[in-house]
Design a protein around this motif. Structure first.
Motif, PDB file in Angstrom:
ATOM      1  N   THR A  71      52.056  21.000   3.423  1.00 38.54           N
ATOM      2  CA  THR A  71      50.634  21.283   3.548  1.00 38.54           C
ATOM      3  C   THR A  71      49.896  20.085   4.138  1.00 38.54           C
ATOM      4  O   THR A  71      50.507  19.080   4.506  1.00 38.54           O
ATOM      5  CB  THR A  71      50.042  21.621   2.178  1.00 38.54           C
ATOM      6  OG1 THR A  71      50.210  20.485   1.317  1.00 38.54           O
ATOM      7  CG2 THR A  71      50.727  22.839   1.566  1.00 38.54           C
ATOM      8  N   GLY A  72      48.572  20.186   4.203  1.00 38.55           N
ATOM      9  CA  GLY A  72      47.771  19.104   4.751  1.00 38.55           C
ATOM     10  C   GLY A  72      47.983  17.773   4.057  1.00 38.55           C
ATOM     11  O   GLY A  72      47.886  16.716   4.687  1.00 38.55           O
TER      12      GLY A  72
ATOM     13  N   ASP B 106      41.136  13.414   9.752  1.00 33.55           N
ATOM     14  CA  ASP B 106      41.497  14.619   9.000  1.00 33.55           C
ATOM     15  C   ASP B 106      40.721  15.793   9.598  1.00 33.55           C
ATOM     16  O   ASP B 106      39.496  15.768   9.656  1.00 33.55           O
ATOM     17  CB  ASP B 106      41.120  14.400   7.535  1.00 33.55           C
ATOM     18  CG  ASP B 106      41.330  15.621   6.637  1.00 33.55           C
ATOM     19  OD1 ASP B 106      41.080  16.756   7.087  1.00 33.55           O
ATOM     20  OD2 ASP B 106      41.710  15.433   5.472  1.00 33.55           O
TER      21      ASP B 106
ATOM     22  N   VAL C  10      41.629  19.152   8.576  1.00 37.08           N
ATOM     23  CA  VAL C  10      42.252  20.250   7.844  1.00 37.08           C
ATOM     24  C   VAL C  10      41.397  21.513   7.882  1.00 37.08           C
ATOM     25  O   VAL C  10      41.904  22.609   8.109  1.00 37.08           O
ATOM     26  CB  VAL C  10      42.568  19.832   6.392  1.00 37.08           C
ATOM     27  CG1 VAL C  10      42.964  21.046   5.555  1.00 37.08           C
ATOM     28  CG2 VAL C  10      43.691  18.790   6.373  1.00 37.08           C
TER      29      VAL C  10
ATOM     30  N   TYR D 118      45.821  14.892  11.517  1.00 37.63           N
ATOM     31  CA  TYR D 118      46.583  15.880  10.743  1.00 37.63           C
ATOM     32  C   TYR D 118      45.637  17.002  10.374  1.00 37.63           C
ATOM     33  O   TYR D 118      44.413  16.832  10.323  1.00 37.63           O
ATOM     34  CB  TYR D 118      47.229  15.256   9.500  1.00 37.63           C
ATOM     35  CG  TYR D 118      46.256  14.714   8.486  1.00 37.63           C
ATOM     36  CD1 TYR D 118      45.733  15.521   7.477  1.00 37.63           C
ATOM     37  CD2 TYR D 118      45.880  13.375   8.512  1.00 37.63           C
ATOM     38  CE1 TYR D 118      44.845  15.021   6.545  1.00 37.63           C
ATOM     39  CE2 TYR D 118      44.992  12.860   7.581  1.00 37.63           C
ATOM     40  CZ  TYR D 118      44.477  13.690   6.594  1.00 37.63           C
ATOM     41  OH  TYR D 118      43.599  13.195   5.675  1.00 37.63           O
ATOM     42  N   SER D 119      46.213  18.176  10.128  1.00 38.47           N
ATOM     43  CA  SER D 119      45.383  19.333   9.832  1.00 38.47           C
ATOM     44  C   SER D 119      46.114  20.254   8.869  1.00 38.47           C
ATOM     45  O   SER D 119      47.127  19.879   8.271  1.00 38.47           O
ATOM     46  CB  SER D 119      45.020  20.062  11.135  1.00 38.47           C
ATOM     47  OG  SER D 119      44.003  21.022  10.902  1.00 38.47           O
ATOM     48  N   GLY D 120      45.582  21.474   8.724  1.00 46.58           N
ATOM     49  CA  GLY D 120      46.177  22.461   7.833  1.00 46.58           C
ATOM     50  C   GLY D 120      46.386  23.771   8.548  1.00 46.58           C
ATOM     51  O   GLY D 120      45.704  24.086   9.526  1.00 46.58           O
TER      52      GLY D 120
ATOM     53  N   SER E 155      51.571  21.499   8.520  1.00 40.49           N
ATOM     54  CA  SER E 155      50.459  20.615   8.841  1.00 40.49           C
ATOM     55  C   SER E 155      50.526  20.211  10.312  1.00 40.49           C
ATOM     56  O   SER E 155      51.396  19.432  10.709  1.00 40.49           O
ATOM     57  CB  SER E 155      50.500  19.358   7.971  1.00 40.49           C
ATOM     58  OG  SER E 155      49.456  18.466   8.315  1.00 40.49           O
TER      59      SER E 155
END
Length: 419
Positions: A111-112, A213, A215, A234-236, A248
């Motif tokens: 995940t994120g 970030d 996300v 980074y993301s979700g 992610s």
């Protein structure tokens, strides 16, 4: 013990050993291992039953049917050429979504939070100075994480509902000249949208890497990794991209990769070492096994990124903006006010709404779920008990969904005698 020896003899005879008499200790061990299955805690049988709910909180959001269907496709081996082709499709789709030409894009298996840790673990060496912009819970967690990786953390804060000004960030960078500056583009705990304008150039002047970030913002608001000089993102998967949790999206610039390559010590994580994971994704001209990727989740994200490309980023951003305005036109008509005061600081994907005095926020949330099968969330971290949070993200960003949210607020306020 005699019974245990009787069990052993046929097995040994199949191996060509006849007339064998087991030592007493072996027979005793076999007797111990012959046991009755305890069915007390057996998992329930039958078909899984999952209720249908409209998830209009801060995430996860509901997934597009095409994305859900992709997860039903046959499994492939994680090193099979057809699966490696899907990984290549993911990298290319991420380049479009991040708006970058960098080859260093991939999906972190996790995940994120896994993306967050991957960024810190790879960019930060023990003793590196890291400036963390804490505008809510996600900045707070990055600070905690960076300290665990032995960074020298300089934490700067703003009150909940506010963002960092360019001038304040310039002053901090000039003073500390950190290795990394962290900012959260979309802070879902407070509903703020951090501007990144001019920060990439500013970071280059101080030799700083810009880590962001995204996300709950990727796909919902403009992002230009290369043009804005961002070095790591980074993301979700489960927010504006409308996929299932568990992947992610991740990006590194050439500058970030250079920092990774010249580290004096390897990253203090094997699982998230981008030297190794990047090798699995073909970053360095070959493919080597690192871990078993979440195959079905990657199928889903391949379809999610295809949907982004088919709609087009500009159209996708405009859709989220339009429905944000639709939501607030309705909320203001009910006498509700935004938690974030400045329009330019307001995040359109996770909308934060002040709880009026005398209103039971939890009762309204419960009524929305019980009556409409609709998720509306409360606050988180610094905003707990102070706000509601409504997500307008991805597949869920539709007029009829926003209208149902407004109906639920109207009903909930009426039940408490506030309308």
């Amino acid at each position: 013990m005699k019974n245990a020896q009787k069990l052993l003899v046929p097995v040994l005879e199949t191996l060509g050993v006849r007339g064998y008499v087991a030592p007493a200790r072996w027979a005793a061990r076999a007797a111990e291992e012959v046991a009755t299955v305890d069915n007390t805690h057996r998992a329930p049988g039958g078909v899984i039953d999952v209720p249908s709910r409209l998830l209009m909180g801060p995430g996860p959001a509901n997934a597009h049917p095409r994305i859900l269907a992709a997860q039903c496709l046959p499994l492939l081996g994680h090193m099979h050429p057809p699966f490696l082709k899907i990984m290549d499709d993911l990298s290319e789709g991420l380049r479009y979504t991040f708006q970058t030409k960098s080859k260093y894009t991939l999906m972190v298996s996790g995940t994120g939070h896994a993306g967050m840790e991957a960024a810190i673990a790879n960019l930060v060496e023990p003793g590196d100075k890291v400036v963390v912009g804490n505008a809510g819970i996600w900045g707070e967690r990055v600070g905690v994480l960076a300290r665990r990786y032995q960074a020298d953390v300089v934490e700067i804060k703003v009150p909940a509902g506010q963002t960092f000004s360019y001038e304040a960030l310039k002053q901090t960078l000039t003073e500390h000249k950190p290795a990394v500056l962290f900012l959260c583009q979309g802070e879902s705990s407070t509903g703020t949208h951090q501007s990144l304008a001019g920060l990439g150039e500013l970071c280059r002047q101080t030799g700083t890497l810009l880590l962001v970030d995204t996300v709950c913002s990727l796909g919902g608001v403009p992002l230009f990794a290369d043009q804005w000089g961002v070095d790591c993102i980074y993301s979700g998967s489960q927010k504006c991209l409308s996929g299932p949790p568990g992947a992610s999206p991740f990006f590194m610039s050439e500058r970030a990769m250079e920092k990774l390559q010249r580290r004096k010590t390897p990253p203090a994580t094997y699982n998230l070492d981008m030297n190794l994971i990047g090798d699995y994704w073909g970053w360095f001209g070959k493919r080597s096994y690192h871990h078993t990727a979440p195959v079905s989740t990657f199928y889903a994200m391949r379809e999610a990124l295809a949907l982004v490309a088919e709609e087009g980023l500009e159209a996708m951003w405009a859709r989220h903006q339009e429905l944000h305005h639709r939501l607030w036109d309705g909320l203001r008509g009910l006498g509700l006010k935004p938690f974030v005061e400045k329009d330019e600081d307001r995040l359109i994907t996770v909308n934060t709404i002040k709880v009026p005095e005398g209103v039971d926020w939890a009762a309204l949330v419960k009524n929305a779920m019980d009556t409409y099968s609709l998720e509306i969330a409360g606050g988180l971290g610094p905003t707990a008990g102070k706000i509601w949070r409504v997500g307008i993200m991805g597949f869920n960003a539709k007029p009829q969904n926003v209208d149902l949210v407004l109906d639920a607020f109207k009903d909930g306020l009426k039940r408490q005698g506030k309308l």
